[in-house]
Design an enzyme around this catalytic site. Sequence first.
Site, PDB file in Angstrom:
ATOM      1  N   VAL A 193       1.944 -10.228 -14.754  1.00  9.21           N
ATOM      2  CA  VAL A 193       3.724  -9.687 -14.666  1.00  9.21           C
ATOM      3  C   VAL A 193       4.179 -11.160 -14.744  1.00  9.21           C
ATOM      4  O   VAL A 193       5.473 -11.731 -14.321  1.00  9.21           O
ATOM      5  CB  VAL A 193       3.716  -9.121 -13.209  1.00  9.21           C
ATOM      6  CG1 VAL A 193       3.546  -7.387 -13.657  1.00  9.21           C
ATOM      7  CG2 VAL A 193       3.038 -10.302 -12.523  1.00  9.21           C
TER       8      VAL A 193
ATOM      9  N   ASN B 204       5.393  -4.369  -8.429  1.00 12.27           N
ATOM     10  CA  ASN B 204       4.134  -3.912  -6.622  1.00 12.27           C
ATOM     11  C   ASN B 204       2.450  -5.072  -6.447  1.00 12.27           C
ATOM     12  O   ASN B 204       2.299  -6.019  -6.200  1.00 12.27           O
ATOM     13  CB  ASN B 204       3.285  -3.257  -6.512  1.00 12.27           C
ATOM     14  CG  ASN B 204       2.213  -2.859  -5.957  1.00 12.27           C
ATOM     15  OD1 ASN B 204       1.631  -2.740  -4.760  1.00 12.27           O
ATOM     16  ND2 ASN B 204       1.037  -2.923  -6.925  1.00 12.27           N
TER      17      ASN B 204
ATOM     18  N   TYR C  77       2.454 -17.928  -1.413  1.00 13.88           N
ATOM     19  CA  TYR C  77       2.466 -16.739  -1.146  1.00 13.88           C
ATOM     20  C   TYR C  77       3.773 -16.116  -0.665  1.00 13.88           C
ATOM     21  O   TYR C  77       4.650 -15.552  -0.897  1.00 13.88           O
ATOM     22  CB  TYR C  77       1.248 -15.632  -1.001  1.00 13.88           C
ATOM     23  CG  TYR C  77       1.400 -14.512  -0.714  1.00 13.88           C
ATOM     24  CD1 TYR C  77       1.405 -13.722  -1.635  1.00 13.88           C
ATOM     25  CD2 TYR C  77       1.639 -14.097   0.377  1.00 13.88           C
ATOM     26  CE1 TYR C  77       1.345 -12.361  -1.707  1.00 13.88           C
ATOM     27  CE2 TYR C  77       1.616 -12.219   0.735  1.00 13.88           C
ATOM     28  CZ  TYR C  77       1.067 -11.663  -0.416  1.00 13.88           C
ATOM     29  OH  TYR C  77       1.351 -10.669  -0.205  1.00 13.88           O
TER      30      TYR C  77
ATOM     31  N   ALA D  17       6.039 -17.839   0.819  1.00 13.53           N
ATOM     32  CA  ALA D  17       7.733 -18.243   0.001  1.00 13.53           C
ATOM     33  C   ALA D  17       8.168 -17.653  -1.051  1.00 13.53           C
ATOM     34  O   ALA D  17       9.008 -17.030  -1.007  1.00 13.53           O
ATOM     35  CB  ALA D  17       7.541 -19.608  -0.323  1.00 13.53           C
TER      36      ALA D  17
END
Length: 252
Positions: free
Chosen positions: A68, A94, A160, A162
């Site tokens: 992703v 997700n 993470y 942020a």
Amino acid sequence: MSDKLFNLKDKNCLITGGSRGLGKQMALAFAERGANVIVASRKLEECEKAAEEIASKGVKAWPYSCHVGDWDGLEAMVEEIYAQWGKIDVLVNNAGMSPLYPSLAEVSEALFDKVIDVNLKGTFRLCGLVGSRMAASEGGCIINISSTASQTPSAHSQPYGAAKAGVNAITKAFAHEYGPKVRVNCIMAGPFLTDISKAWDMESYQPRLDDAALGRGGKPAEIVGAALYLASAASSFTTGSIIAVDGGYLRD
């Protein structure tokens, strides 16, 4: 009445990070209510296993290997899904990662970029690619998965936290960009005891769980109620919302 309200029959759902954890639980729940599911994750073998289980519910399931954080790769994936399936009705962003590191000062540029790519950049890219197509056709809904780390900054949950704060922000932006035909919402997940939690130092983490209103971490299947609500007609007047599913972990 409730069956009709949460009916997803013949809806096509793309779920990133759908081969395990929260993603797999949502995929199975959607399939049980009639949705076809594209399971996207990095490891094709894991996607294939999940797709086989999903298909046993009597729906179509398609495993798709992707990263992703790959900007161009996401465009290729979306093009292929539309060519094969014709539409995406529900997108669930997700996929995520939160690698450990010694200290904030020791976070490398490579680690920082990887976390931002997977947790924020990929979500942004898919919201644009899929949301624009939804808006140009029959509409749809997008569910982003954020984290309570976006609201509780600490030395141990950045970058993470942020990145997930960014997910909260873009959720509202895309809701306005593609409304009224597309609804965009966010589940701000608290501490869920998925496979990832096996790497946690539970002895030091447990006091924080004890301080939550429910006094425990979440079971992966407990994400399903909120996901079904946001994916279905039950949430027809809900968009741009950030819904905490955290067992009362947040206090503000």
